[in-house]
Design a protein around this motif. Structure first.
Motif, PDB file in Angstrom:
ATOM      1  N   ILE A 210       0.728  -1.186   0.004  1.00 47.48           N
ATOM      2  CA  ILE A 210       0.108   0.013   0.108  1.00 47.48           C
ATOM      3  C   ILE A 210       0.939   1.080  -0.106  1.00 47.48           C
ATOM      4  CG2 ILE A 210      -1.918   1.365   1.296  1.00 47.48           C
ATOM      5  CD1 ILE A 210      -2.398  -1.641   2.654  1.00 47.48           C
ATOM      6  N   THR A 211       1.020   2.029  -0.881  1.00 41.37           N
ATOM      7  CA  THR A 211       1.508   3.417  -0.983  1.00 41.37           C
ATOM      8  C   THR A 211       0.790   4.484  -0.520  1.00 41.37           C
ATOM      9  OG1 THR A 211       0.787   4.403  -2.984  1.00 41.37           O
ATOM     10  CG2 THR A 211       2.447   2.732  -3.158  1.00 41.37           C
ATOM     11  N   VAL A 212       1.483   5.293   0.230  1.00 43.81           N
ATOM     12  CA  VAL A 212       0.926   6.587   0.814  1.00 43.81           C
ATOM     13  C   VAL A 212       1.353   7.676   0.150  1.00 43.81           C
ATOM     14  CG1 VAL A 212       0.675   7.712   2.852  1.00 43.81           C
ATOM     15  CG2 VAL A 212       1.011   5.518   3.153  1.00 43.81           C
ATOM     16  N   GLY A 213       0.192   8.417  -0.555  1.00 44.64           N
ATOM     17  CA  GLY A 213       0.682   9.613  -1.572  1.00 44.64           C
ATOM     18  C   GLY A 213       1.159   9.460  -2.955  1.00 44.64           C
ATOM     19  N   TYR A 214       1.638  10.397  -3.309  1.00 44.00           N
ATOM     20  CA  TYR A 214       1.955  10.308  -4.859  1.00 44.00           C
ATOM     21  C   TYR A 214       2.740   9.072  -5.294  1.00 44.00           C
ATOM     22  CZ  TYR A 214       3.849  11.733  -9.329  1.00 44.00           C
ATOM     23  OH  TYR A 214       4.464  11.714 -10.772  1.00 44.00           O
ATOM     24  N   THR A 215       2.390   8.432  -6.370  1.00 47.13           N
ATOM     25  CA  THR A 215       3.202   7.301  -6.681  1.00 47.13           C
ATOM     26  C   THR A 215       3.322   7.080  -7.965  1.00 47.13           C
ATOM     27  OG1 THR A 215       2.101   6.138  -4.746  1.00 47.13           O
ATOM     28  CG2 THR A 215       2.905   4.709  -6.407  1.00 47.13           C
TER      29      THR A 215
ATOM     30  N   LEU B 114      -2.673   0.415  -4.484  1.00 49.19           N
ATOM     31  CA  LEU B 114      -2.640  -0.984  -3.658  1.00 49.19           C
ATOM     32  C   LEU B 114      -1.925  -2.004  -5.089  1.00 49.19           C
ATOM     33  CD1 LEU B 114      -3.445  -3.063  -1.679  1.00 49.19           C
ATOM     34  CD2 LEU B 114      -5.783  -3.068  -2.627  1.00 49.19           C
ATOM     35  N   PHE B 115      -0.882  -2.237  -4.431  1.00 48.42           N
ATOM     36  CA  PHE B 115      -0.298  -3.524  -5.294  1.00 48.42           C
ATOM     37  C   PHE B 115      -0.586  -4.930  -4.790  1.00 48.42           C
ATOM     38  CE2 PHE B 115       3.602  -5.714  -6.712  1.00 48.42           C
ATOM     39  CZ  PHE B 115       2.845  -6.189  -8.007  1.00 48.42           C
ATOM     40  N   LEU B 116      -1.360  -5.945  -5.105  1.00 50.26           N
ATOM     41  CA  LEU B 116      -1.305  -7.081  -4.786  1.00 50.26           C
ATOM     42  C   LEU B 116      -0.430  -8.158  -5.715  1.00 50.26           C
ATOM     43  CD1 LEU B 116      -5.202  -7.331  -4.140  1.00 50.26           C
ATOM     44  CD2 LEU B 116      -3.440  -6.704  -2.586  1.00 50.26           C
ATOM     45  N   LYS B 117       0.627  -8.432  -5.134  1.00 50.91           N
ATOM     46  CA  LYS B 117       1.781  -9.175  -5.912  1.00 50.91           C
ATOM     47  C   LYS B 117       1.199 -10.546  -6.121  1.00 50.91           C
ATOM     48  CE  LYS B 117       6.395 -10.741  -5.795  1.00 50.91           C
ATOM     49  NZ  LYS B 117       7.724 -11.234  -4.750  1.00 50.91           N
ATOM     50  N   ASP B 118       0.573 -11.208  -5.512  1.00 52.08           N
ATOM     51  CA  ASP B 118      -0.083 -12.525  -5.743  1.00 52.08           C
ATOM     52  C   ASP B 118      -0.893 -12.495  -6.881  1.00 52.08           C
ATOM     53  OD1 ASP B 118      -1.970 -11.223  -4.570  1.00 52.08           O
ATOM     54  OD2 ASP B 118      -2.614 -13.223  -3.248  1.00 52.08           O
TER      55      ASP B 118
END
Length: 239
Positions: A147-152, A168-172
């Motif tokens: 989960i990133t917080v802020g600008y990505t 949100l990045f779900l690797k699986d």
């Protein structure tokens, strides 16, 4: 000479000093501290405060958590053993089987299996070809959830560029998503402006809402198309 302590930490150290009636332990000239619950810490210097149950280590620090299959490389750490939290105060790198995380500061909570990274954070996977850049992430290690917080920013498969926030990045699932306004540019110079999106990396499929598509946006002549919602397959240019 090697010294071994059979208490909370087991030490295998080149040179030691015992202070404060045995309550303070110093390890010098490189060594290893380990625990029975799967943590190994290699460093140049150690300071262990027995009463507080806090371990400090500095100098080419390598932490290996065998339970979570994670390694952390940094210059100095503070390990609060009672809380099972490890803090770093310098540039650090965490590596699992395929992915690396770099950041200025780490907080690793072993009880919750959560790694927090702050400051110039970069997530990199060379095998599956993706990179994420942000200022702060929360990584649920066992769930392979980021989960990133802020600008990505994200670069996917070296040809798709994402700009968004709170991603949100779900690797699986190899799934990238955000409910914030986002901009995506594909390898044909098409620009997608969306209110929210989901992107499935393996099949190169984008789902979004309130989408403005600008074709060939780098050229003088381009088309603008608005969709309330849509699904775009980048691999075969279908939507």
């Amino acid at each position: 000479n090697h010294a071994n302590s059979q208490e909370v930490f087991n030490f295998d150290i080149t040179e030691v000093e015992i202070l404060d009636e045995g309550n303070t332990f110093k390890g010098l000239k490189r060594g290893i501290a380990s625990t029975e619950d799967g943590i190994t810490i290699e460093a140049d210097n150690f300071l262990y405060e027995k009463i507080k149950n806090i371990l400090y280590a500095n100098g080419n620090v390598i932490i290996e958590d065998t339970l979570n299959k994670t390694k952390i490389f940094t210059e100095d750490i503070t390990y609060l053993k009672n809380e099972e939290i490890i803090f770093t105060s310098s540039r650090s790198k965490a590596i699992d089987e395929t992915t690396s995380i770099d950041g200025d500061l780490f907080e690793y909570n072993r009880k919750l299996n959560i790694l927090k990274a702050k400051g110039n954070v970069e997530i990199n996977n060379e095998i599956e070809d993706y990179k994420l850049f942000t200022e702060e992430i929360i990584h649920e290690v066992l769930k392979q959830k980021f989960i990133t917080v802020g600008y990505t920013k994200a670069i996917i498969q070296s040809k798709y560029n994402f700009e968004s926030s709170n991603v949100l990045f779900l690797k699986d699932q190899m799934k990238l998503s955000s409910s914030e306004k986002s901009i995506i540019e594909d390898n044909d110079s098409n620009l997608y402006k969306l209110d929210e999106f989901e992107y499935f990396i393996n099949n190169e499929t984008l789902k979004g809402k309130k989408i403005l598509v600008i074709t060939n946006h780098l050229k003088p002549k381009s088309d603008k198309i608005f969709f309330t919602d849509g699904i775009f397959n980048f691999s075969n240019n279908e939507f």
